[in-house]
Design a protein around this motif. Structure first.
Motif: not given
Length: 179
Positions: A56-57, A61-64, A76-77, A84-85
């Motif tokens: 989750g969290e 942070r990776l997506c950001e 990420i799905a 995360a989006v």
């Protein structure tokens, strides 16, 4: 909890068959992990388990980070939903199911990159606005667990930066989830 009216017996090896219509409705595939919960009143609950969902969290942070580095929307799905989006799609995509086209991309176990002039692959049911420009499956111990995505709205085709970032992050997640 919703009763289905379906009753199954446990066989001599302790197995219970989950009916096909329930597996289809809940998108439970052969080999999918199920987490088992018990309640004091005798209830036994099976819940789909998503190793990617546990991130989750961290996935956020990776997506950001990927989004800021590339100037693109990212996601990420796991195999069923968006974990995360980053960017405006964050308002729409989390409650949507993955498109069958995206599921097929993941099953091919190869990185996808939209070519110039091509229309991207839709990523979610009922959200045609966003398409995959780059999709890198997350593979751990031979199993496809999810996907790292760069999303587009028809702008310029993705470049080498997006391709390499998706490849690197999906490989990293695969190693983390496989150990």
């Amino acid at each position: 909890m919703k009763a289905t009216g379906i009753v199954r017996r446990i066989d001599d090896l302790g197995r219970v068959v989950i009916p096909k219509e329930i597996r289809r409705t809940m998108q439970i595939r052969d080999g999918d992990p199920l987490e088992i919960y018990t309640e004091k009143d005798g209830e036994v609950i099976f819940k789909k388990y998503s190793p990617v969902g546990e991130l989750g969290e961290f996935a956020g942070r990776l997506c950001e980070t990927m989004g800021k580095a590339s100037g693109r929307y990212t996601a990420i799905a796991d195999r069923d939903a968006f974990i995360a989006v980053y960017g405006p799609p964050k308002r729409e995509l989390p409650e949507k199911r993955l498109s069958s086209e995206l599921e097929q991309l993941m099953e091919r176990r190869q990185i996808y990159r939209r070519l110039p002039g091509e229309k991207g692959v839709p990523v979610a049911l009922g959200a045609d606005k966003y398409a995959a420009d780059v999709a890198a499956p997350v593979i751990a111990e031979g199993d496809v667990l999810g996907c790292v995505l760069f999303l587009g709205e028809g702008e310029a085709a993705p470049g080498e930066v997006e391709y390499k970032l998706a490849q690197t992050v999906s490989g990293f997640l695969g190693k983390q989830l496989g150990s």
